[in-house]
Design a protein around this motif. Structure first.
Motif, mmCIF file in Angstrom:
data_model
loop_
_atom_site.group_PDB
_atom_site.id
_atom_site.type_symbol
_atom_site.label_atom_id
_atom_site.label_comp_id
_atom_site.label_asym_id
_atom_site.label_seq_id
_atom_site.Cartn_x
_atom_site.Cartn_y
_atom_site.Cartn_z
ATOM 1 N N PRO A 129 -25.149 -25.946 16.898
ATOM 2 C CA PRO A 129 -25.679 -26.523 18.061
ATOM 3 C C PRO A 129 -26.912 -27.418 17.020
ATOM 4 C CG PRO A 129 -25.767 -24.507 18.147
ATOM 5 C CD PRO A 129 -24.706 -24.535 17.393
ATOM 6 N N ALA A 130 -27.280 -28.830 16.723
ATOM 7 C CA ALA A 130 -28.150 -29.166 15.405
ATOM 8 C C ALA A 130 -29.061 -30.058 15.866
ATOM 9 C CB ALA A 130 -27.169 -29.929 14.838
ATOM 10 N N LYS A 131 -29.794 -29.684 16.291
ATOM 11 C CA LYS A 131 -31.677 -30.376 16.145
ATOM 12 C C LYS A 131 -31.450 -31.957 15.635
ATOM 13 C CE LYS A 131 -35.006 -27.801 16.864
ATOM 14 N NZ LYS A 131 -36.240 -27.039 16.373
ATOM 15 N N LEU A 132 -31.702 -32.694 16.159
ATOM 16 C CA LEU A 132 -31.742 -34.265 15.840
ATOM 17 C C LEU A 132 -33.116 -33.988 15.180
ATOM 18 C CD1 LEU A 132 -30.591 -36.954 15.622
ATOM 19 C CD2 LEU A 132 -31.815 -36.852 17.751
ATOM 20 N N ILE A 133 -33.595 -34.599 14.454
ATOM 21 C CA ILE A 133 -34.105 -34.337 13.247
ATOM 22 C C ILE A 133 -34.741 -35.615 13.184
ATOM 23 C CG2 ILE A 133 -34.304 -32.481 13.016
ATOM 24 C CD1 ILE A 133 -33.983 -33.499 10.262
ATOM 25 N N GLY A 148 -30.563 -22.395 9.925
ATOM 26 C CA GLY A 148 -29.970 -21.554 9.544
ATOM 27 C C GLY A 148 -27.876 -21.435 9.971
ATOM 28 N N SER A 149 -27.310 -22.251 9.727
ATOM 29 C CA SER A 149 -25.898 -22.880 10.158
ATOM 30 C C SER A 149 -25.151 -22.441 8.758
ATOM 31 C CB SER A 149 -25.445 -24.125 10.529
ATOM 32 O OG SER A 149 -25.276 -24.619 9.088
ATOM 33 N N PHE A 184 -19.048 -21.703 11.768
ATOM 34 C CA PHE A 184 -19.148 -23.686 12.596
ATOM 35 C C PHE A 184 -17.514 -24.790 12.347
ATOM 36 C CE2 PHE A 184 -23.234 -21.559 12.862
ATOM 37 C CZ PHE A 184 -22.973 -21.034 13.829
ATOM 38 N N THR A 185 -17.064 -24.901 13.091
ATOM 39 C CA THR A 185 -15.898 -25.633 13.564
ATOM 40 C C THR A 185 -15.475 -26.064 14.599
ATOM 41 O OG1 THR A 185 -14.093 -24.365 14.357
ATOM 42 C CG2 THR A 185 -14.354 -23.751 11.577
ATOM 43 N N LYS A 186 -14.844 -27.309 14.571
ATOM 44 C CA LYS A 186 -14.958 -28.527 15.914
ATOM 45 C C LYS A 186 -14.508 -27.147 17.100
ATOM 46 C CE LYS A 186 -11.763 -31.703 17.495
ATOM 47 N NZ LYS A 186 -10.410 -32.971 16.750
ATOM 48 N N GLU A 211 -9.716 -20.643 8.456
ATOM 49 C CA GLU A 211 -10.759 -21.883 9.459
ATOM 50 C C GLU A 211 -10.581 -21.505 10.649
ATOM 51 O OE1 GLU A 211 -9.201 -25.077 6.422
ATOM 52 O OE2 GLU A 211 -8.315 -25.283 9.155
ATOM 53 N N GLU A 212 -9.817 -21.150 11.129
ATOM 54 C CA GLU A 212 -10.058 -20.201 12.556
ATOM 55 C C GLU A 212 -10.569 -19.461 12.634
ATOM 56 O OE1 GLU A 212 -5.814 -19.843 14.253
ATOM 57 O OE2 GLU A 212 -5.761 -22.234 14.003
#
Ligand code: FAD
Ligand code: NAP
Ligand code: FMN
Length: 539
Positions: free
Chosen positions: A215-219, A242-243, A208-210, A203-204
């Motif tokens: 960067p997610a787009k608000l849709i 794309g993530s 994409f982790t905490k 996980e390290e």
């Protein structure tokens, strides 16, 4: 399996010295872990890493630690406290226990029955041969109940004769660094080895982790309440395009947020600080005060109300906490919405003494993040809150208000997978006309038979309060019948009042419709929890 220690327990050494000597001698004699951590398969030192976890932090830590311990030559396993009996613990040699605290100083759900069984005077076995240490996760905002569950378990294990090898460590929300220090001390005490080992934690490394949010787009940002409502609940959608990310229904989404610039400006002005003054950031580096307060520190509107006279910027900064991402139960199934994740968020707005306060994250998402803009997100797995793998099993879902979120996801998932099991939803909110969240989708599911049964409880449509548990009690005999058919029972939403009342109603139904005594009903519920047929996602 217990390994016979080479240095006897009555030898004149401390636990740590004895552990080190045992490790050293075992290495020399090739019959145990060598001081550098290597061990032959048959002689690996057993290590149980037990966790009490509600929203997954302690569970992830325990699993990560088990992988690390395996790399250090232990025969390590991570196990939820719900899978352990005190009688089994007696057989363990080394136990590291990681637990969060939930509710108001309560044990997390999966630790409740373990705690009850070790906390009964006289009936719990002694744990004299067990070495242990406790890592407690919590949040200092909870004041007196900070890390209370960990404190209680730590004290009780000692009372039962277990030997504490490393002092308990209590962690505030930022637990990573303290957890690493605690585990390093525990490994040192258990083996005497301080040699660093390479991280075995995938996980390290990737994705994409905490620590590395996407960067997610608000849709989508659609109001779910109609005119006349006293609430403001939003359907929020983010694009995952794309993530490469995916999630399971039941999981939560972590969202990075920002404070309201107006609130920050008011706080800066009230204190007479220079908005451009350079200040340190919580994770290193520096920025102008205004930017630092908007993006990096928890800032409450209360701060602007009564500034302390003569408070220097340095002292003000010392007392700030790092701005935390917020968790939201995921309200969509990826099978129904490819490359998207949906949330159902209640905007928190309230006034005290005539001043309106805004919840940081909920109003950031409702009011300040524009469509097309991005913010950091990550998935927070909730392994305790999963649909039955047997698709024929019935499910009963109790989710008033925003508690509907994971059940919209469950129902979408059960539709996509054509699960033949029956589905029963209890939903409630203030008024049918304005607060029936996801009305059209839910009614369509009733009409096409996907929802076998829907019970609604609109609390403010009549004089007396009608809540979801009112409806449960009215449907007691059918609910009991579903439970006896093996139904999984889920609750989501308010932890302080609703979840407690629903739990009480469940016990009452088992007593009245199931003809059981209070003790038998409690045992029935404990068994449901053990079988993972009673799961809660409450906040
Ligand atoms: C696992 C999990 C899942 C969750 N899922 C959801 C979800 O699906 N939907 C959802 O909306 N939320 C959910 N939450 C809650 C969410 O994480 C946030 O806590 C919530 O949105 C409030 O955050 P905020 O930053 O807007 O408010 P904050 O700025 O953190 O303010 C909230 C604080 O304001 C104070 N406060 C709030 N109301 C009042 C009042 N009336 N009077 C006085 N003080 C008050 C309280 O101290 C409260 O803790 C979930 C939480 C968890 C842990
Ligand atoms: N941690 C946070 O900061 C945070 C943020 C957001 C929400 N929450 C919690 O999450 C909950 C969800 O908020 P929400 O706006 O979606 O819904 P909510 O406030 O829980 O309200 C949903 C419905 O539940 C009813 N209700 C009130 N008390 C109840 C009880 N004891 N048993 C059963 N039902 C009860 C409400 O009725 P009445 O209102 O008519 O009594 C309403 O009809 C909030 O109550 C809040 O505690 C916490
Ligand atoms: C609804 C709720 C109640 C909580 N109650 C407490 C509490 O009483 N005391 C405390 O120290 N921490 C409390 N916490 C903080 C949790 O212990 C902390 O977030 C922890 O990291 C969660 O770990 P887990 O995911 O393993 O359950 C609470 C958190 C939530 C969301």
């Amino acid at each position: 399996m217990k390994i016979v220690p080479l240095i006897p327990e009555n030898a004149p050494f401390s636990v740590e010295q004895r552990a080190w000597l045992n490790g050293f001698l075992a290495g020399v004699l090739n019959r145990g872990a060598a001081p550098n951590g290597a061990a032959s398969a048959e002689s690996k030192r057993p290590l149980l890493i037990a966790f009490g976890s509600q929203s997954g932090n302690a569970e992830s830590l325990a699993k990560r630690l088990a992988r690390e311990a395996t790399g250090r030559g232990f025969a390590a396993r991570a196990a939820g406290l719900d899978s352990l009996q005190p009688a089994e613990l007696v057989k363990e040699e080394n136990v590291l226990l990681i637990t969060s605290t939930w509710g108001e100083g309560d044990m997390p759900d999966n630790a409740v029955s373990f705690w009850d069984s070790i906390n009964q005077n006289g009936s719990s076995p002694r744990l004299d041969g067990v070495q242990f240490s406790v890592l407690a996760l919590g949040d200092k905002n909870y004041g007196d109940t900070f890390c209370l569950a960990g404190k209680k378990l730590d004290t009780r294990l000692e009372e039962l004769g277990a030997k504490r090898i490393v002092d308990r460590v209590d962690c505030d929300v930022e637990f990573d660094d303290l957890a690493k220090k605690w585990s390093a001390s525990a490994f040192t005490a258990l083996t005497g080895s301080t040699a660093p080992v390479a991280s075995t934690d995938p996980e390290e490394e990737a994705g994409f982790t905490k620590k590395n949010p996407f960067p997610a787009k608000l849709i989508d940002n659609t109001p779910l309440n109609a005119r006349g409502s006293s609430k403001d609940t939003r359907h929020i959608g983010f694009s995952l395009a794309g993530s490469g990310l995916n999630y399971e229904v039941g999981d939560a989404l972590g969202v990075f947020v920002q404070n309201c610039p107006e609130v920050v400006d008011a706080v800066i002005a009230a204190h007479g600080f220079d908005p451009q003054a350079e200040v340190a950031l919580p994770d290193g580096g520096s920025a102008a005060l205004r930017e630092a307060l908007i993006k990096h520190y928890e800032v409450r509107s209360h701060f602007g109300k009564a500034p302390e006279a003569g408070l220097t910027l340095a002292v003000f900064m010392e007392n700030l906490r790092k701005l935390q991402p917020r968790l939201y139960s995921i309200a969509s199934s990826s099978k129904a919405h490819a490359d998207e994740v949906h949330l159902c968020i209640a905007a928190v707005r309230y006034s005290t003494d005539g001043v309106v306060h805004k919840g940081v994250a909920s109003t950031y998402l409702a009011d300040r993040l524009s469509l097309g803009e991005t913010t950091g997100i990550y998935f927070h797995p909730a392994n305790h809150f999963r649909l039955p793998t047997d698709l024929t099993k019935p499910v009963i879902m109790v989710g008033p208000g925003t508690g509907i979120a994971p059940f919209r996801a469950f129902l979408e998932e059960r539709q996509a997978t054509q699960a033949p099991g029956k589905n029963w939803l209890f939903f409630g909110d203030q008024k049918r006309a304005s607060d029936f969240l996801y009305h059209d989708q839910i009614i369509e599911w009733v009409q096409n038979g996907h929802l076998t049964r829907l019970d609604t409880a609109f609390s403010r449509d009549q004089e007396e309060k009608i809540y979801v548990q009112t409806r449960m009690l009215q449907a007691a005999s059918e609910l009991w019948q579903w439970l006896e058919e093996g139904a999984h029972f889920y609750v989501c939403g308010d932890a302080k009042r609703m979840a407690k009342d629903v739990d009480e109603a469940l016990h009452s139904i088992i007593q009245t419709a199931g003809g059981k005594s209070a003790d038998e009903a409690a045992a029935y519920v404990a068994q449901m929890k053990k079988e993972k047929r009673y799961a809660r996602d409450v906040y």
